[in-house]
Structure formats: C-alpha cells, structure tokens
Design a protein around this motif. Sequence first.
Motif, mmCIF file in Angstrom:
data_model
loop_
_atom_site.group_PDB
_atom_site.id
_atom_site.type_symbol
_atom_site.label_atom_id
_atom_site.label_comp_id
_atom_site.label_asym_id
_atom_site.label_seq_id
_atom_site.Cartn_x
_atom_site.Cartn_y
_atom_site.Cartn_z
ATOM 1 N N VAL A 138 1.011 -1.160 0.017
ATOM 2 C CA VAL A 138 -0.088 0.005 0.093
ATOM 3 C C VAL A 138 0.970 1.333 -0.118
ATOM 4 N N LYS A 139 0.590 2.146 -1.077
ATOM 5 C CA LYS A 139 1.336 3.495 -1.110
ATOM 6 C C LYS A 139 0.556 4.479 -0.373
ATOM 7 N N PHE A 140 1.303 5.238 0.601
ATOM 8 C CA PHE A 140 0.830 6.233 1.376
ATOM 9 C C PHE A 140 1.376 7.752 0.555
ATOM 10 N N GLY A 141 0.431 8.541 1.055
ATOM 11 C CA GLY A 141 0.853 10.224 0.570
ATOM 12 C C GLY A 141 0.320 10.182 -0.622
ATOM 13 N N ARG A 142 0.725 11.570 -1.350
ATOM 14 C CA ARG A 142 0.070 11.909 -2.607
ATOM 15 C C ARG A 142 0.490 11.016 -3.791
ATOM 16 N N LYS A 143 -0.673 10.942 -4.759
ATOM 17 C CA LYS A 143 -0.300 10.240 -6.111
ATOM 18 C C LYS A 143 0.566 11.334 -6.894
ATOM 19 N N PRO A 144 1.564 10.436 -7.319
ATOM 20 C CA PRO A 144 2.775 11.054 -8.285
ATOM 21 C C PRO A 144 1.808 11.975 -9.471
ATOM 22 N N HIS A 145 2.384 13.197 -9.662
ATOM 23 C CA HIS A 145 1.906 14.100 -10.689
ATOM 24 C C HIS A 145 1.953 13.060 -12.171
ATOM 25 N N LYS A 146 0.818 13.303 -12.871
ATOM 26 C CA LYS A 146 0.643 12.645 -14.167
ATOM 27 C C LYS A 146 1.868 12.664 -15.026
ATOM 28 N N SER A 147 2.492 13.524 -14.938
ATOM 29 C CA SER A 147 3.771 13.848 -15.998
ATOM 30 C C SER A 147 5.263 13.939 -15.060
ATOM 31 N N THR A 148 4.873 13.030 -14.165
ATOM 32 C CA THR A 148 6.366 12.845 -13.550
ATOM 33 C C THR A 148 7.623 12.051 -14.189
ATOM 34 N N ASP A 149 7.062 11.271 -15.018
ATOM 35 C CA ASP A 149 7.940 10.499 -15.742
ATOM 36 C C ASP A 149 8.475 11.570 -16.988
ATOM 37 N N GLN A 150 7.613 12.159 -17.487
ATOM 38 C CA GLN A 150 8.041 12.886 -18.613
ATOM 39 C C GLN A 150 8.897 14.056 -18.158
ATOM 40 N N ALA A 151 8.613 14.582 -16.819
ATOM 41 C CA ALA A 151 9.391 15.714 -16.234
ATOM 42 C C ALA A 151 10.866 15.033 -15.874
ATOM 43 N N LYS A 152 10.800 13.930 -15.316
ATOM 44 C CA LYS A 152 12.111 13.411 -15.002
ATOM 45 C C LYS A 152 13.012 13.307 -16.016
ATOM 46 N N ALA A 153 12.424 12.643 -17.066
ATOM 47 C CA ALA A 153 13.146 12.516 -18.375
ATOM 48 C C ALA A 153 13.816 13.833 -19.038
ATOM 49 N N MET A 154 13.110 14.979 -19.032
ATOM 50 C CA MET A 154 13.302 16.220 -19.502
ATOM 51 C C MET A 154 14.596 16.808 -18.577
ATOM 52 N N ILE A 155 14.413 16.602 -17.194
ATOM 53 C CA ILE A 155 15.375 17.061 -16.255
ATOM 54 C C ILE A 155 16.633 16.407 -16.580
ATOM 55 N N SER A 156 16.717 15.208 -16.841
ATOM 56 C CA SER A 156 17.746 14.142 -16.969
ATOM 57 C C SER A 156 18.603 14.514 -18.317
ATOM 58 N N GLU A 157 17.765 15.233 -19.414
ATOM 59 C CA GLU A 157 18.513 15.790 -20.595
ATOM 60 C C GLU A 157 18.696 17.074 -20.381
ATOM 61 N N GLY A 158 18.670 17.804 -19.478
ATOM 62 C CA GLY A 158 19.157 18.932 -19.178
ATOM 63 C C GLY A 158 18.088 20.134 -19.654
ATOM 64 N N VAL A 159 16.998 19.964 -19.934
ATOM 65 C CA VAL A 159 16.142 20.872 -20.527
ATOM 66 C C VAL A 159 15.761 21.904 -19.253
ATOM 67 N N PRO A 160 15.783 23.182 -19.490
ATOM 68 C CA PRO A 160 15.757 24.460 -18.568
ATOM 69 C C PRO A 160 14.482 24.260 -17.738
ATOM 70 N N MET A 161 14.534 24.609 -16.545
ATOM 71 C CA MET A 161 13.487 24.586 -15.566
ATOM 72 C C MET A 161 12.116 25.174 -15.906
ATOM 73 N N LYS A 162 12.228 26.206 -16.744
ATOM 74 C CA LYS A 162 10.969 27.017 -17.165
ATOM 75 C C LYS A 162 10.338 26.069 -18.166
ATOM 76 N N ASP A 163 11.022 25.412 -19.231
ATOM 77 C CA ASP A 163 10.543 24.585 -20.160
ATOM 78 C C ASP A 163 9.864 23.389 -19.558
ATOM 79 N N VAL A 164 10.613 22.821 -18.595
ATOM 80 C CA VAL A 164 10.014 21.651 -17.962
ATOM 81 C C VAL A 164 8.664 21.655 -17.120
ATOM 82 N N MET A 165 8.720 22.855 -16.781
ATOM 83 C CA MET A 165 7.535 23.352 -15.819
ATOM 84 C C MET A 165 6.205 23.505 -16.742
ATOM 85 N N GLU A 166 6.584 24.290 -17.902
ATOM 86 C CA GLU A 166 5.586 24.513 -18.971
ATOM 87 C C GLU A 166 5.111 22.992 -19.554
#
Length: 182
Positions: A138-166
Amino acid sequence: MALLGYARVSTIQQKLDIQISALKKAGVREDRIFTDKMTGKTDDRNGLQRLLARAERDDTIICTKMDRLGRNTADMIKIVDNCYKKGVSIRFLDNSLSTEGTMGKMIIQILAAVAEAERERILERTNEGRLAAKESGVKFGRKPHKSTDQAKAMISEGVPMKDVMERAGVSRATYFRLKKAV
C-alpha cells in the motif's frame, strides 16, 4: 455551590450536543457549561482554562467521561489536584466517579493513567497497521503527478526549468523535488 459543566470533542467536525444534553440533565445550567473542540492531550484549552478560573470552593465540575477532561496523566493529575486544593470536586457521569473524598481523588488519578496507556496502545496499533500496509504494497501520501516520468526525463536531458514546468505542467516545488531525485 455551583454545578459547572465541561464538554470536549477532539475535532471541530464532531458535535458536543450529546455531552451538553447530559450535563443539562445532571442539573448544570447552560451558561455554566464550558466547551472545547480540540485534543485532550494538553490542558492548554480555552474552555477548560475558563472553567478552572471560574470554579470556586464547594463548586462541582461535571463531565460525561474522564477522557473528555484530559487524556494525559500528568495534566489530569494537575487538574484534579488544583481543583482538590481549591475545594472544587469533579464528577464523571458515565461511571459515577467523583473526587469527593480521599479515595475518589486516588481512583481518578489511577484511571487517568489507564486512559493515557490506552491512548498509547491505540497509537501503537495504528502504527503497526500502517507498517503492515506498507509491507503489503500500500502506497501512502500523494499520488504522483501524471507527468512525473516526462518531467524526470526532461530534467535528465538538461532541459531548462522553465521549459520543464511549462511542457510537463509541474510546479516549481515539484520540479526541484524531481531534480533532487534524478
């Protein structure tokens, strides 16, 4: 010699009606009933403090149950002792206990210790249940954001913060939490 009443519930969502009705039935006037909607772990409660300040020699404080007055043994002993020294007695309707007389005071203090122990056992059982649930997946806490995997991939690629957020639709706080995890 006045009858004073005290009623308490643990949360603002709960109702005091049943306790207030029982206090009135026991002879407490409505203007002499003091109430709180908060935990009994501490004696730092507005209604309780007003009640204790109002109580005078030969008055009787009436509560429906012991755990309404307090859940912490030290606080209960302090309340009972201070009332005893002022000449104020405390009576509990559900079990007909009273601090009138030496034996009454002793019984109240013993039962306050039992109430605190029960509270501790409830917390232990709750934590044991939580641990067992975690172990079974059983997992507790908030459910992960639907774009978590996409955002992680973008962060790993070095995409700027503003672009990841948008593009991923994540907040600044989520961005930094994900960046820390990557």
